[in-house]
Design an enzyme around this catalytic site. Structure first.
Site, PDB file in Angstrom:
ATOM      1  N   SER A  24       0.834  -1.218   0.000  1.00 24.50           N
ATOM      2  CA  SER A  24       0.000   0.000   0.000  1.00 24.50           C
ATOM      3  C   SER A  24       0.852   1.245   0.000  1.00 24.50           C
ATOM      4  O   SER A  24       1.737   1.390   0.837  1.00 24.50           O
ATOM      5  CB  SER A  24      -0.851   0.103   1.264  1.00 24.50           C
ATOM      6  N   HIS A  79      -5.423  -9.938  -0.671  1.00 23.13           N
ATOM      7  CA  HIS A  79      -5.413 -10.055   0.792  1.00 23.13           C
ATOM      8  C   HIS A  79      -6.446 -11.095   1.242  1.00 23.13           C
ATOM      9  O   HIS A  79      -7.519 -11.214   0.646  1.00 23.13           O
ATOM     10  CB  HIS A  79      -5.756  -8.705   1.433  1.00 23.13           C
ATOM     11  N   TYR A  81      -8.180 -10.769   3.841  1.00 22.51           N
ATOM     12  CA  TYR A  81      -9.366 -10.060   4.356  1.00 22.51           C
ATOM     13  C   TYR A  81     -10.362  -9.685   3.267  1.00 22.51           C
ATOM     14  O   TYR A  81     -11.504  -9.338   3.552  1.00 22.51           O
ATOM     15  CB  TYR A  81      -8.976  -8.816   5.175  1.00 22.51           C
ATOM     16  N   GLU A  82      -9.941  -9.750   2.020  1.00 22.26           N
ATOM     17  CA  GLU A  82     -10.883  -9.487   0.933  1.00 22.26           C
ATOM     18  C   GLU A  82     -11.825 -10.669   0.716  1.00 22.26           C
ATOM     19  O   GLU A  82     -12.742 -10.590  -0.108  1.00 22.26           O
ATOM     20  CB  GLU A  82     -10.127  -9.173  -0.366  1.00 22.26           C
ATOM     21  N   ALA A 109       2.768  -2.148   4.084  1.00 22.77           N
ATOM     22  CA  ALA A 109       2.540  -1.090   5.068  1.00 22.77           C
ATOM     23  C   ALA A 109       2.228  -1.789   6.385  1.00 22.77           C
ATOM     24  O   ALA A 109       1.524  -2.800   6.398  1.00 22.77           O
ATOM     25  CB  ALA A 109       1.362  -0.231   4.641  1.00 22.77           C
ATOM     26  N   SER A 207      -0.618  -8.724   5.650  1.00 27.13           N
ATOM     27  CA  SER A 207      -0.186  -9.422   4.423  1.00 27.13           C
ATOM     28  C   SER A 207       1.129 -10.156   4.691  1.00 27.13           C
ATOM     29  O   SER A 207       1.435 -10.500   5.824  1.00 27.13           O
ATOM     30  CB  SER A 207      -0.005  -8.401   3.290  1.00 27.13           C
ATOM     31  N   ASN A 230       2.092   3.859  10.710  1.00 26.18           N
ATOM     32  CA  ASN A 230       1.398   4.392  11.883  1.00 26.18           C
ATOM     33  C   ASN A 230       1.957   3.651  13.092  1.00 26.18           C
ATOM     34  O   ASN A 230       2.578   2.601  12.948  1.00 26.18           O
ATOM     35  CB  ASN A 230      -0.116   4.144  11.772  1.00 26.18           C
ATOM     36  N   HIS A 242      -7.146   4.322   7.417  1.00 21.72           N
ATOM     37  CA  HIS A 242      -6.475   3.818   6.218  1.00 21.72           C
ATOM     38  C   HIS A 242      -5.818   4.985   5.473  1.00 21.72           C
ATOM     39  O   HIS A 242      -4.754   4.837   4.871  1.00 21.72           O
ATOM     40  CB  HIS A 242      -7.506   3.107   5.326  1.00 21.72           C
TER      41      HIS A 242
HETATM   42  N1  HPA Z   1      -2.280  -2.826  11.795  1.00 23.79           N
HETATM   43  C1  HPA Z   1      -2.454  -3.733  10.833  1.00 23.79           C
HETATM   44  N2  HPA Z   1      -2.147  -3.513   9.559  1.00 23.79           N
HETATM   45  C2  HPA Z   1      -1.638  -2.328   9.235  1.00 23.79           C
HETATM   46  C3  HPA Z   1      -1.431  -1.324  10.183  1.00 23.79           C
HETATM   47  C4  HPA Z   1      -1.773  -1.590  11.545  1.00 23.79           C
HETATM   48  O1  HPA Z   1      -1.604  -0.755  12.450  1.00 23.79           O
HETATM   49  N3  HPA Z   1      -0.895  -0.251   9.525  1.00 23.79           N
HETATM   50  C5  HPA Z   1      -0.790  -0.603   8.226  1.00 23.79           C
HETATM   51  N4  HPA Z   1      -1.241  -1.864   8.040  1.00 23.79           N
END
Ligand code: HPA
Length: 268
Positions: A24, A79, A81-82, A109, A207, A230, A242
């Protein structure tokens, strides 16, 4: 029936040595000048490959000459989760294995759990914790790899030291740490983040773990980089979005690209 592998073999007249999966916010490489001169194959041209559903994820393979090497850049990934089945999540790795790719760089990410790490930093994966609650190798043993593949050194130490050396030459700080992968798509609770920290995780994301397991079973060398977009939930007094993840990815994109270019150029 024409398979995805047959389509790739008919369109690409060479064997890529390296595959780079762009996470991402890190997909810009797939639109670079080299990529524009390469062979682009949208996922939707490949039988069994649906279009990605997530904002910030492209959905194409770009075969190109990149920093003097034949590579395949993967923008977008499938993914769990999709709602995709695990075989689809890892299908690009199976394709790379069949294509003779030797090395896979998995990027993502992730949220940082290690309080010493900061937003926007890159982290080379030293290892992972599989928290998906499943394993991509469940089912009939596909391919030539072993039924019970060793995961002692899933992320190749030589690739990692090369990456860290490239970072040093560029004057970049790249962290090292353990990635904990889970399904998402909800972000974690603060209690989960505290628990994962106790388990030894430095970053968390949705992922990479299934792909790394399959790439390793396929006998490819695996490297992983997280862009820490983050801090994990509850570490800072604010909610996660997101949007901030994508923005942090975009802010790191220049450094990330320079690092990947140096990595590819000097790869042995
Ligand atoms: N948690 C899970 N997946 C993520 C995060 C997170 O804080 N940041 C980016 N992908």
């Amino acid at each position: 029936m024409t398979t995805a592998l047959q389509i790739l073999q008919s369109k690409v007249p060479y064997q890529p040595e390296l595959a780079i999966v762009l996470g991402s916010g890190l997909g810009a490489l797939a639109d670079s000048a080299e990529a524009r001169n390469g062979i682009t194959i949208p996922f939707t041209d490949l039988p069994g490959f649906p279009a990605p559903t997530v904002e910030g994820h492209g959905g194409k393979l770009v075969f190109c000459e990149f920093e003097g090497r034949k590579v395949v850049l993967q923008a977008g990934r499938f993914h769990f989760y999709e709602g995709h089945p695990m075989p689809l999540v890892v299908s690009p790795m199976r394709l790379y294995g069949r294509l003779g790719v030797k090395t896979v760089m998995l990027t993502n990410a992730a949220g940082a759990l290690n309080p010493a790490f900061g937003v926007g930093e890159l982290m080379a994966l030293t290892d992972h914790i599989n928290f998906f609650g499943t394993n991509p190798l469940i089912g009939p043993n596909v391919g030539p790899g072993p039924r019970f593949p060793d995961m002692t050194a899933i992320y190749d130490a030589g690739l990692r030291s090369h990456l860290l050396a490239c970072a040093q030459q560029l004057g970049q700080t790249v962290r090292e740490g353990v990635y904990l992968g889970l399904t998402g798509p909800s972000y974690e609770t603060p209690a989960e983040i505290r628990a994962f920290r106790l388990l030894g995780a430095d970053a968390v994301g949705m992922s990479t773990v299934p792909e790394a397991i399959v790439a390793r079973q396929e006998g490819m060398r695996v490297a992983g980089i997280s862009c820490l977009c983050n801090m994990g939930a509850g570490i800072l007094p604010q909610a996660l979005t997101h949007k901030e993840v994508l923005e942090a990815g975009a802010a790191a994109a220049g450094r990330f690209e320079a690092l990947i270019r140096a990595f590819v150029r000097g790869l042995v």
